[in-house]
Design an enzyme around this catalytic site. Structure first.
Site, PDB file in Angstrom:
ATOM      1  N   CYS A  80      -1.479  -9.261   7.822  1.00 32.80           N
ATOM      2  CA  CYS A  80      -1.570  -8.759   9.268  1.00 32.80           C
ATOM      3  C   CYS A  80      -1.253 -10.491  10.282  1.00 32.80           C
ATOM      4  CB  CYS A  80      -2.711  -8.915   9.666  1.00 32.80           C
ATOM      5  SG  CYS A  80      -2.110  -7.085  10.901  1.00 32.80           S
ATOM      6  N   HIS A 172      -4.706  -6.317   4.779  1.00 36.02           N
ATOM      7  CA  HIS A 172      -5.952  -7.736   4.398  1.00 36.02           C
ATOM      8  C   HIS A 172      -6.291  -7.577   2.687  1.00 36.02           C
ATOM      9  CE1 HIS A 172      -5.897  -7.935   9.215  1.00 36.02           C
ATOM     10  NE2 HIS A 172      -5.814  -6.959   8.911  1.00 36.02           N
ATOM     11  N   GLU A 174      -8.612  -9.309   1.922  1.00 41.89           N
ATOM     12  CA  GLU A 174      -9.958  -9.791   2.727  1.00 41.89           C
ATOM     13  C   GLU A 174     -10.960  -9.119   2.333  1.00 41.89           C
ATOM     14  OE1 GLU A 174      -7.463  -9.991   4.657  1.00 41.89           O
ATOM     15  OE2 GLU A 174      -7.876 -10.232   6.246  1.00 41.89           O
TER      16      GLU A 174
END
Ligand code: GLN
Length: 195
Positions: A80, A172, A174
């Site tokens: 991002c 994302h 994560e």
């Protein structure tokens, strides 16, 4: 052990550290200063705010050290805002940061109601199962040139790209429980370590 650094000024740092800590043979490490770069063999640039992170890599003098390692083929992955830091062009803006990847990105490209959303996608290079994707005020890639490989599109928009040692995603990983991208990047780092 492959030591992977996470740029740790702001944004989704803890989440990346946690994902990396689950991978065998990887030792995660937060990086902030130029001297931290020597200790790692790959770097993740997290999501957050590209203007803030971009200012801080300049203020802390990290930008040149990072750029030098990337051009000497250290694996780097921007998620991002991290993707924006890597781009050679930011649509409608005069500024660039690391300026290493042959992509033009549009910041906050999904305006209005699509500001933040989830989707999933088959990305065969990265995983044999569908990968869940989380977008938060995400950029998309408007244009690629050079030897950039397009890994994924959603609704025709490019959202994952790779150029040799440089990986960038609009979304994302994560912020999900899916380890595919972290495993894929760890593989890039381990391979680079062997060369
Ligand atoms: N909108 C942010 C930027 O332009 C990126 C958002 C994110 O990293 N989730 O920097």
């Amino acid at each position: 052990m492959a030591s992977i650094g996470v740029l740790a000024y702001q944004g989704s740092v803890a989440e990346h550290m946690k994902m990396l800590s689950r991978i065998e043979g990887v030792s995660p490490r937060e990086i902030r200063f130029p001297e931290d770069i020597g200790a790692v063999s790959g770097v993740i640039l997290p999501g957050g705010e590209s203007t803030t992170m971009g200012k801080l890599i300049k203020d802390y003098g990290l930008i040149d050290a990072l750029k030098e390692r990337i051009t000497k083929s250290m694996p780097v992955w921007g998620t991002c805002a991290g993707m924006i830091l890597l781009a050679k062009e930011i649509t409608g803006e005069d500024i660039t940061y690391l300026n290493v990847m042959d992509i033009a990105v549009r910041r906050n490209a999904y305006g209005g109601q699509l500001d933040s959303f989830t989707a999933d996608c088959n990305i065969p290079e990265v995983s044999s199962h569908k990968i869940p994707l989380v977008f938060i005020r995400a950029p998309w890639v408007e244009k690629t040139w050079g030897n950039v490989k397009i890994l994924a599109r959603i609704d025709g928009r490019i959202i994952a790209v790779q150029q040799g040692n440089i990986l960038a995603t609009s979304f994302h990983p994560e912020l999900t429980e899916d380890m595919s991208f972290h495993n894929y990047f760890a593989g890039m780092v381990k391979q680079a370590d062997m060369q």
